[in-house]
Design a protein around this motif. Sequence first.
Motif, mmCIF file in Angstrom:
data_model
loop_
_atom_site.group_PDB
_atom_site.id
_atom_site.type_symbol
_atom_site.label_atom_id
_atom_site.label_comp_id
_atom_site.label_asym_id
_atom_site.label_seq_id
_atom_site.Cartn_x
_atom_site.Cartn_y
_atom_site.Cartn_z
ATOM 1 N N ASN A 1 0.832 -1.203 0.000
ATOM 2 C CA ASN A 1 0.000 0.000 0.000
ATOM 3 C C ASN A 1 0.866 1.252 0.000
ATOM 4 O OD1 ASN A 1 -2.731 -1.203 0.293
ATOM 5 N ND2 ASN A 1 -1.861 -2.014 2.190
ATOM 6 N N PHE A 2 0.453 2.221 -0.786
ATOM 7 C CA PHE A 2 1.184 3.481 -0.889
ATOM 8 C C PHE A 2 0.226 4.633 -0.589
ATOM 9 C CE2 PHE A 2 3.385 0.373 -3.389
ATOM 10 C CZ PHE A 2 4.741 0.654 -3.213
ATOM 11 N N PRO A 3 0.221 5.139 0.658
ATOM 12 C CA PRO A 3 -0.618 6.302 0.968
ATOM 13 C C PRO A 3 -0.032 7.543 0.306
ATOM 14 C CG PRO A 3 0.739 5.720 2.867
ATOM 15 C CD PRO A 3 0.996 4.678 1.821
ATOM 16 N N ILE A 4 -0.851 8.290 -0.397
ATOM 17 C CA ILE A 4 -0.352 9.454 -1.133
ATOM 18 C C ILE A 4 -1.050 10.718 -0.647
ATOM 19 C CG2 ILE A 4 -0.140 10.513 -3.413
ATOM 20 C CD1 ILE A 4 0.187 7.726 -4.581
ATOM 21 N N TYR A 5 -2.354 10.832 -0.880
ATOM 22 C CA TYR A 5 -3.134 11.981 -0.426
ATOM 23 C C TYR A 5 -2.411 13.285 -0.780
ATOM 24 C CZ TYR A 5 -5.094 8.028 1.986
ATOM 25 O OH TYR A 5 -5.634 6.800 2.255
#
Length: 667
Positions: free
Chosen positions: A97-101
């Motif tokens: 998972n890659f949180p970007i926001y």
Amino acid sequence: MVNYKVTIYTGNLATAGTFGNVSIKLVGTHGESKRTRLKGAFAFFRGAVSSFTVSCPVSIGKLVLIEIDKSRFLLFSEDSWFTAKVEVKSPKFDTYNFPIYHWITDSEVHRFREATALRIFEDNHPLGRYSREQELEQRKEDYRWDVYLEGIPNCMKAEGPHSLPNEVRFSFTKTTEFLFTLSTGLAELKLKGLSDSKENWPDIEAIHHVFWHKRTDISEYVHDHWKEDAFFGYQFLNGVNPMLIQRCSTLPKTFPVSDDMVSLSGQCSLADEMKRGNIFLCDYKRLDGLKSNIINEKKQYLMAPLVLLHQTPDDKLMPIAIQLKQTPADDNPIFFPTDSEYDWLMAKIFVRSADFNEHQLNVHLLRTHLLAEVFAVSLLRNVPMVHPLYKLLAPHTRYTLQINSLARALLISEGGFFMKFAASGGKGKRTLLKRSLSSMTYSSLCIHDNIVARGLEDVHNFYYRDDGLKLWDIIYRFVQGVLSFYYKNDAEVQKDSELQKWILDIFEHGFLSKESTGIPQSFTTMAELVKFVTMAIFTSSGQHSAVNTGQFDYGGWMPNAPTTLQLPPPTRKGTTSKAMMLQTLPNKGTAANGMAVMWLLSKQSSDFVPLGQYPQDHFSEKIPCNLIKDFQASLQELSAAIKARNKNLEVPYTYLDPREVENSVAI
């Protein structure tokens, strides 16, 4: 060939989608993919969830980061794309998972780390370390310190709200609602001819007609009970400023109240009641000698009162003496409930006006808004997204930088609300803020320590204390659980250079390197870290709610919280009257604008995020995710208990109900 399934989530925000050409590269421990163009009609529109295949000749190992870029589509102009997160499934069915926001507004390559939290001393991949350094280098450029006023906490350098980075600005929804609330309130005043009126009120009830539809149950209760001594005393515990009252064991020498002056329940002496812990003091000494504002070319008046209160056998907190200036003198009488109706009422009005100014600049602005901004800017400058502290604190910084930028532009600027309508505007504002910071301590920001220091552990009907202590403890357990998962001992805390830079920046720019505040300059133990992070979250959520949410409840009826007063206090008893009270209260324009601002600052946005809710998935590890669920369950239990208690209260206390507490300083 080895295939990786890539799923991209576009944020469900207004204008979040893009027509641009999006490309991605996967970087792993054993290699990287080619830059792959992601094709699909409407794949990156608002709220879209789109999946793609990225192929590599061989496995690239454990994923470390991804690189994303966006270029313009044909003749379309450059647009902005809000990427929420990216999920990658490997051929072996591992999920990354890659949180970007993050708003991607250009055609540059942007790197984002895999969600597993990494402290700097365990981040060993060369490209991972490089991206970490580059991220902070860019952040230090985007989030720079500035001095708004000498002697108060530093702020973020920005020309105004529109110059802030996209990530920290209001959503379209928040912006629209904020401007609508502001404009409709001011328009109503304009239509009624109140916004610029310099006339005094013809009678007290005329104030009740400033707004027809902007009322709450509590503001109506205040209108009906504001003259009553019991309600006057109640507000020191459960109004918007529960931070001043303290138990009194010895009367100040400047407040010469004796037994023959006061009437106590049960014919007890002051000394006896002080020994029993039933006497309380509110001292507005920070306001002493403050240069009051000039409004409409007319000098205003702001006193520095001392208020003595008695807790009666039926658990009411009753005012028994009020002195409006700090120094005893013949022209500074001490007022008592046994004085004439308007002598006593006027004394209480001067106290309530002093409380408004002390509350707004010290308790509300300095101790929540300005500190929350310091915590946020230091976090953004010193802690990368992959760090566990960033993941823990980022939700508690939402909208803070923009709301503070607006406050500097609209409220405390030279032409802002305080300059126009508050007694502490002008030069007094700067003096009061500097005095407030110089007297602020770390322990006063920690509710357990603060309550003990003020001797308020066993005061009856003190709902701010009851709910606040429970909320602090719930936050503390959550913070301790999360940080203990990442830091196994004190030595790991000590060697985390990013963590140490965060707290040093706060000490230097938030507390101006004043050791007397007790703010740590570094963390040497886990216990120190957990307590400070708990304080930062509590300040930005619960404490702000306690001193902000009820502003219109208690200030919507202006005589209960006058922003300023037009006449000096009486120097002799028996000289006051109803007519004098009306001449002393703020004029129509000043009062109406003050009420409008209170309404604006109390108005909850529809995109409000309550404490403990995290729409952005920054954590991926199982234990922190489970701790979040436990945190939410504990908050729900507290909310239920508060609601059950409030059913039996004449004036319900809701400001620390977790469902009513916003995650961050956002209004």
